[in-house]
Design a protein around this motif. Structure first.
Motif, short mmCIF file in Angstrom:
data_model
loop_
_atom_site.label_atom_id
_atom_site.label_comp_id
_atom_site.label_asym_id
_atom_site.label_seq_id
_atom_site.Cartn_x
_atom_site.Cartn_y
_atom_site.Cartn_z
N PRO A 85 96.95 8.43 64.78
CA PRO A 85 96.43 8.46 66.16
C PRO A 85 95.55 9.69 66.45
O PRO A 85 94.85 9.70 67.46
CB PRO A 85 97.69 8.48 67.02
N ARG B 274 92.06 8.63 71.85
CA ARG B 274 91.51 7.57 72.68
C ARG B 274 92.66 6.91 73.45
O ARG B 274 93.82 7.25 73.25
CB ARG B 274 90.75 6.55 71.83
N CYS C 19 100.39 8.68 70.39
CA CYS C 19 99.69 7.45 69.99
C CYS C 19 99.53 6.51 71.19
O CYS C 19 100.49 6.26 71.93
CB CYS C 19 100.48 6.76 68.88
N GLU C 20 98.34 5.98 71.33
CA GLU C 20 98.03 5.08 72.47
C GLU C 20 98.77 3.73 72.37
O GLU C 20 98.87 3.00 73.34
CB GLU C 20 96.51 4.86 72.56
N TYR D 76 98.95 4.14 60.67
CA TYR D 76 97.95 4.53 61.66
C TYR D 76 97.99 6.04 61.87
O TYR D 76 99.06 6.64 61.88
CB TYR D 76 98.25 3.82 62.99
N ASN E 266 87.13 14.84 63.68
CA ASN E 266 86.65 13.82 64.62
C ASN E 266 85.16 13.98 64.93
O ASN E 266 84.47 13.00 65.18
CB ASN E 266 87.48 13.84 65.91
N SER F 44 92.34 8.14 65.16
CA SER F 44 92.18 6.71 65.52
C SER F 44 91.70 5.86 64.34
O SER F 44 90.76 5.07 64.46
CB SER F 44 91.20 6.55 66.69
N LYS F 45 92.35 6.04 63.22
CA LYS F 45 92.00 5.25 62.02
C LYS F 45 93.24 4.65 61.38
O LYS F 45 94.29 5.32 61.29
CB LYS F 45 91.32 6.15 60.98
N ILE G 211 90.74 -1.13 74.08
CA ILE G 211 90.57 0.29 73.71
C ILE G 211 89.53 0.91 74.66
O ILE G 211 88.47 0.32 74.89
CB ILE G 211 90.03 0.40 72.26
#
Ligand code: SF4
Ligand code: SF4
Length: 359
Positions: A317, A19, A287-288, A315, A354, A320-321, A32
């Motif tokens: 990535p 994301r 990672c965002e 985290y 995912n 996304s958890k 986000i």
């Protein structure tokens, strides 16, 4: 003339593996979003339909109301240039950490002169033991005529009369007290005072990665794009006078009693670590949050690899958890590490995880 939408220059869409995030550098907030919407927002301009197809009407309204995007004439696009990402500051050393047990074991006056000549603006003073209040006042007084702009003081509770010390030394912008009964945060004359119930200053606690610690600002973003987001232009002197990149580093660059700070920082190895950006670091490069997150280079997953992921990151990535959230699994279950190639994600495994997690 036709009307189009454009992302404000201070709102930066950053893609991650699964994301994306919009960094609103002016409001110091982040949002986000999906990777497909991120690709749209990265364009020089885009249409109403492109936003709706990759998000929905509600998200589009939110983007406008929160000053992320705006409507303009297509011919006016050149009037809105992108943000410059050039990193330029006059300081050779931006921040310094000084550790003391009680009285300095080195010539502090000389250190202050050296820090001034390097253009240092931020100072953290940490008392690892319980000093006498006269010693603290004596140390702080040495900075009265220095160029240091802000001082953070880390000290045991019940040593100082906080109100008078803050009044006497207006450069103190924050005080962290250890050995308190309760944790609390308050402000005294614009100085933030954080009380913790830690019973001592534990250097090994440094390097924790938590979303509460993210710093979404223009300075941090540009620095993280170009340099290491923790160690760039940082220097530390421990209680014995040893010069290091940070207090937790094991590599020493001489002792302040016989080596000048300027000489130490000219050491190639001292500055090499400044050049490690998040885009080079395993996992973080996917990672965002990589340009708002601190990059610890001391506590890392593989000490044999300079670009290994921070050890204390909670985290993942790829899914996304955060640790503790439903469905979290560690990064290690999403790919494989090798010393040569670093971390390689197993795309098929992650895609199937995912699909279940985010269906
Ligand atoms: S490199 Fe790690 S241990 Fe050193 S100051 Fe940064 S976060 Fe702390
Ligand atoms: S993966 Fe890297 S950039 Fe992302 S939160 Fe963890 S340490 Fe920060």
């Amino acid at each position: 003339m036709s009307e189009v939408y454009k992302t404000f220059s201070c709102c930066i869409p950053i893609s991650g593996y699964f994301r994306s995030v919009i960094y609103d550098l002016q409001h110091k907030e982040f949002w986000i979003i999906s990777n497909t919407l991120c690709d749209v927002l990265k364009k020089d301009f885009f249409s109403d339909i492109e936003i709706i197809e990759n998000a929905n009407q509600e998200i589009k309204t939110g983007l406008i109301q929160n000053d992320i995007i705006f409507k303009c004439q297509i011919d006016d696009i050149p009037l809105f240039p992108p943000l410059s990402t050039e990193y330029s500051i006059p300081s050779k050393i931006k921040s310094c950490i000084l550790d003391f047990k009680n009285a300095p074991t080195f010539d502090l006056e000389k250190v202050v002169t050296q820090l001034d000549s390097l253009g240092t603006i931020n100072l953290q003073i940490r008392f690892l033991e319980k000093p006498k209040s006269e010693e603290v006042i004596n140390i702080l007084s040495q900075f009265d005529n220095s160029l240091i702009y802000s001082i953070e003081l880390i000290i045991s509770n019940n040593i100082l009369d906080l109100e008078s010390i803050i009044k006497q030394f207006p450069r103190i912008t924050s005080i962290i007290l250890w050995n308190c009964e309760k944790c609390s945060i308050k402000s005294i004359n614009n100085c933030s005072v954080i009380s913790t119930n830690e019973s001592f200053v534990d250097v090994s606690q440094c390097g924790c990665i938590e979303k509460e610690l993210f710093m979404c600002s223009q300075d941090n973003y540009i620095e993280a794009l170009n340099f290491n987001s923790c160690l760039n232009r940082k220097i530390a002197i421990d209680c014995e006078g040893n010069i290091k990149n940070c207090p937790s580093c094991s590599v020493l660059f001489g002792n302040i009693n016989n080596v000048s700070l300027d000489h130490a920082l000219k050491h190639l190895e001292f500055q090499n670590i400044w050049m490690i950006t998040k885009d080079m670091v395993d996992v973080c490069k996917d990672c965002e949050f990589r340009y708002m997150c601190i990059d610890c280079r001391v506590y890392i997953k593989n000490p044999r690899s300079l670009t290994s992921q921070p050890l204390k990151c909670m985290y993942n990535p790829y899914i996304s958890k955060w640790k503790g959230e439903d469905g979290y699994i560690p990064v290690e279950e999403c790919g494989t590490y090798s010393l040569i190639d670093g971390f390689k994600v197993n795309k098929d495994t992650v895609d199937s995880i995912n699909t279940i997690l985010w269906k």
